[in-house]
Design an enzyme around this catalytic site. Structure first.
Site, PDB file in Angstrom:
ATOM      1  N   ASP A   1      31.030  36.269 -25.821  1.00 31.30           N
ATOM      2  CA  ASP A   1      30.154  35.161 -26.219  1.00 31.30           C
ATOM      3  C   ASP A   1      30.859  33.811 -26.147  1.00 31.30           C
ATOM      4  O   ASP A   1      32.083  33.747 -26.116  1.00 31.30           O
ATOM      5  CB  ASP A   1      29.751  35.373 -27.688  1.00 31.30           C
ATOM      6  CG  ASP A   1      28.300  35.787 -27.788  1.00 31.30           C
ATOM      7  OD1 ASP A   1      27.635  35.908 -26.746  1.00 31.30           O
ATOM      8  OD2 ASP A   1      27.848  36.001 -28.922  1.00 31.30           O
TER       9      ASP A   1
ATOM     10  N   ARG B   1      31.542  40.429 -35.007  1.00 31.47           N
ATOM     11  CA  ARG B   1      31.372  39.242 -35.846  1.00 31.47           C
ATOM     12  C   ARG B   1      30.485  39.527 -37.064  1.00 31.47           C
ATOM     13  O   ARG B   1      30.709  38.976 -38.142  1.00 31.47           O
ATOM     14  CB  ARG B   1      30.803  38.095 -35.011  1.00 31.47           C
ATOM     15  CG  ARG B   1      31.829  37.583 -33.986  1.00 31.47           C
ATOM     16  CD  ARG B   1      31.203  36.706 -32.927  1.00 31.47           C
ATOM     17  NE  ARG B   1      30.534  35.561 -33.509  1.00 31.47           N
ATOM     18  CZ  ARG B   1      29.735  34.732 -32.827  1.00 31.47           C
ATOM     19  NH1 ARG B   1      29.511  34.939 -31.534  1.00 31.47           N
ATOM     20  NH2 ARG B   1      29.181  33.714 -33.422  1.00 31.47           N
TER      21      ARG B   1
ATOM     22  N   ARG C   1      30.900  40.980 -21.792  1.00 27.90           N
ATOM     23  CA  ARG C   1      30.313  39.651 -21.686  1.00 27.90           C
ATOM     24  C   ARG C   1      30.591  38.906 -22.976  1.00 27.90           C
ATOM     25  O   ARG C   1      29.734  38.808 -23.849  1.00 27.90           O
ATOM     26  CB  ARG C   1      28.809  39.774 -21.413  1.00 27.90           C
ATOM     27  CG  ARG C   1      28.542  40.258 -19.988  1.00 27.90           C
ATOM     28  CD  ARG C   1      27.116  40.697 -19.811  1.00 27.90           C
ATOM     29  NE  ARG C   1      26.847  41.868 -20.655  1.00 27.90           N
ATOM     30  CZ  ARG C   1      25.702  42.524 -20.678  1.00 27.90           C
ATOM     31  NH1 ARG C   1      24.699  42.142 -19.928  1.00 27.90           N
ATOM     32  NH2 ARG C   1      25.536  43.570 -21.464  1.00 27.90           N
TER      33      ARG C   1
ATOM     34  N   TYR D   1      39.311  44.730 -30.078  1.00 27.41           N
ATOM     35  CA  TYR D   1      39.150  43.333 -30.497  1.00 27.41           C
ATOM     36  C   TYR D   1      39.987  43.058 -31.741  1.00 27.41           C
ATOM     37  O   TYR D   1      40.213  43.967 -32.560  1.00 27.41           O
ATOM     38  CB  TYR D   1      37.684  43.032 -30.859  1.00 27.41           C
ATOM     39  CG  TYR D   1      36.747  42.862 -29.707  1.00 27.41           C
ATOM     40  CD1 TYR D   1      36.555  41.617 -29.118  1.00 27.41           C
ATOM     41  CD2 TYR D   1      36.021  43.955 -29.215  1.00 27.41           C
ATOM     42  CE1 TYR D   1      35.660  41.450 -28.068  1.00 27.41           C
ATOM     43  CE2 TYR D   1      35.127  43.795 -28.153  1.00 27.41           C
ATOM     44  CZ  TYR D   1      34.954  42.545 -27.593  1.00 27.41           C
ATOM     45  OH  TYR D   1      34.073  42.381 -26.554  1.00 27.41           O
TER      46      TYR D   1
END
Lengths: 260, 260
Positions: free
Chosen positions: A52, A197, A50, A110
Site C-alpha cells: 500500500d 495494519r 501489492r 512483515y
C-alpha cells in the site's frame, strides 16, 4: 524470452503503493519505466505483494520477462542507474519460466515498528509509528501470539478486500521489545488487505487498555471488521521478505559477478 | 533568568551544519527561531558540538537562557510544535547557571555507519556510507584500536582546524560488525575538526588494502594531515551522546510531567 527475479528495497514514503495507477507514482510504474530505459522495450513487472501507499520494503520480490540478453548482474546495475533514490534492485537473477513472484510465494514476512517516544524522532519517524502513551506490552504479546495458526481473518481484513476466502495461516506472530521500539513480526502464507495494519491497530487498543486479551480473542473469532481496532498507519510497516520453496536466491549466482 | 538543557535529535541531511550561518538553514538557526516563537524573545543557543553539514545527531546537547516561566516539559512540547520535522527536542530540563553544554562536556560519542552493499539501499543510505568493495575488517579493527589513548591527532584534523592543541584522549575506538554494516564507535574528551570522518576515511584505506596496519600507525604519529586518508562523507556520521560529570539527565525530572 528470459525470466528475471528481482529483489527490491524501497522507501514507501514517496510512492502511491506498488501497483500501477494512472497518474500516480507507484513502485511498479517506476520499475517498468527503468526496464524500458534499459532494454528498449516495455515489460510487465509482477510483484509478490501489492504494498500500500507508504508501506516500505526491504525484500519485495518481482519477476519480469525480457528479450534483453543482459546478464542479470548487469541488468541490476543498469536498472539501479535509472531508478530514483528511493527504490533499488538488491538482487537479480535469471529463473525458470515456472517461477512466479506472486503465485509461487510460500510465505511473506512483515515487520511493524512501534516507537515509544513523547517527542518526534526525526531519524526514525519515517519508518515507525510513534506512540507516547504507556503500553501494556505483556498483554499485547499475549494477543499477538493468539493470531498464530489457521484462522478466518475477516475481522482483520479491510472491508475493501475483494477475495472470497479469508482463511490464512499465520506461521509467526510475535511482538518483540527492542529498547524504545516494539517490533511486531508476522509471517503468513498470505495476507488479506490491510491485515497487518489492522492487527497492529487492534494490538495497540490492547496496549492502551481499551480492549482486554479476551476481547481481542473475541474480535478474531467474530469475523467482523467492526470487532477489531483501527488500521495502523502505513509508515510503520515494512515487507521484509518473500519466501519461496527452493528459493532461487539460495543457489549461488550462475554468472560470475564481474569485477568493478 | 533560567537555564534550560536541551537534548536534540536531527536528520542532518537538510541542514548546513549546526552553527548559525548567514542565509543558511542550520540547526542553531531553526532552534533559535523556535525559541523566539515560543518565548517571544530572542535567545542564544549554545550546543556541545558544531556538527558539520550532513552530520546527524541522536543526542546533541545545548543550553539556552530564557526569561520564560514555562516548565521545561511544556517548553519541550512548545518547541517541538514549532520545529520542522527533521529536528526534535527529546529532553528538556532546567539546570543551574554553572551548566555549560560545550565547556562542561566530559566526552562525546559518535557512530559512523558503513554499509556494505553493491546496490543502493533506500532505507539506510541517508544515514550510512555505502561501500561495495571487499573490506579487510580485522585489519580495520586493529587500526581502530590504535587510536585509543592520548595522542596528537594532527594527522586526523582538517587543515581548516583553528585550535592550537591537537592532543585529545580517545576513550573508545572500536569497529563493530553488525550484519552488512560496520559501526565505528568513538568516544573522546574532544574531537578536532573532521577527526572522526578522517579516521574513517583512513580506516577504509586499510580496509581496501591501500594501507597496511603499520602505515596506519605511522600516519597517526606523522602529525601530518597528508599522511592520513580522505575525509569520509558526512552522511554516515551521527553524534550519539554528549556526556557530563553529574549529568543533569541522570536525576529524576524536577517537575511532574503533566498527563496528556
Amino acid at each position: 524470452m528470459r525470466r528475471i527475479m528481482l529483489t527490491l528495497e524501497y522507501d514507501g514514503t514517496g510512492f502511491c503503493g506498488w501497483q500501477l495507477q494512472p497518474d500516480d507514482r507507484t513502485g511498479q510504474a517506476v520499475l517498468e519505466e527503468a526496464m524500458a530505459q534499459v532494454t528498449g522495450a516495455r515489460s510487465r513487472v509482477h510483484a509478490a505483494s501489492r504494498t500500500d501507499s507508504g508501506v516500505h520494503a526491504e525484500g519485495q520480490v518481482a519477476h519480469v520477462d525480457t528479450d534483453s540478453a543482459l546478464p542479470a548482474g548487469r541488468l541490476l546495475r543498469a536498472l539501479n542507474y535509472w531508478l530514483p533514490d528511493d527504490i533499488s534492485v538488491i538482487d537479480a537473477r535469471e529463473v525458470g519460466e515456472d517461477f512466479h513472484a506472486r503465485f509461487g510465494a510460500a510465505s511473506k514476512l512483515y515487520r511493524y515498528r512501534i516507537l515509544r517516544s513523547r517527542s518526534p524522532r526525526p531519524l526514525r519517524d519515517r519508518f515507525a509509528f510513534r506512540v507516547w502513551r504507556e503500553l501494556d506490552v505483556p498483554a499485547m504479546q499475549e494477543c499477538a501470539a493468539l493470531l498464530t495458526g489457521t484462522h478466518d481473518f475477516t475481522s482483520f481484513a479491510s472491508e475493501h478486500s475483494e477475495v472470497e476466502n479469508h482463511e490464512r495461516t499465520v506461521l509467526r506472530s510475535e511482538l518483540i521489545e527492542d529498547g524504545d521500539e516494539l517490533h511486531y513480526m508476522v509471517r503468513a502464507d498470505g495476507f488479506l488487505y490491510n491485515m497487518v495494519r489492522i492487527a497492529v491497530g487492534t494490538l495497540l487498543e490492547v496496549g492502551y487498555g481499551n480492549m482486554t486479551v479476551e476481547e481481542f480473542a473475541g474480535a478474531l473469532s467474530a469475523r467482523d471488521r467492526n470487532a477489531a481496532g483501527p488500521t495502523a498507519r502505513a509508515r510503520g510497516l515494512t515487507l521484509l521478505a518473500v519466501e519461496y520453496p527452493n528459493d532461487p536466491r539460495s543457489a549461488p549466482l550462475r554468472e560470475p559477478r564481474d569485477a568493478e
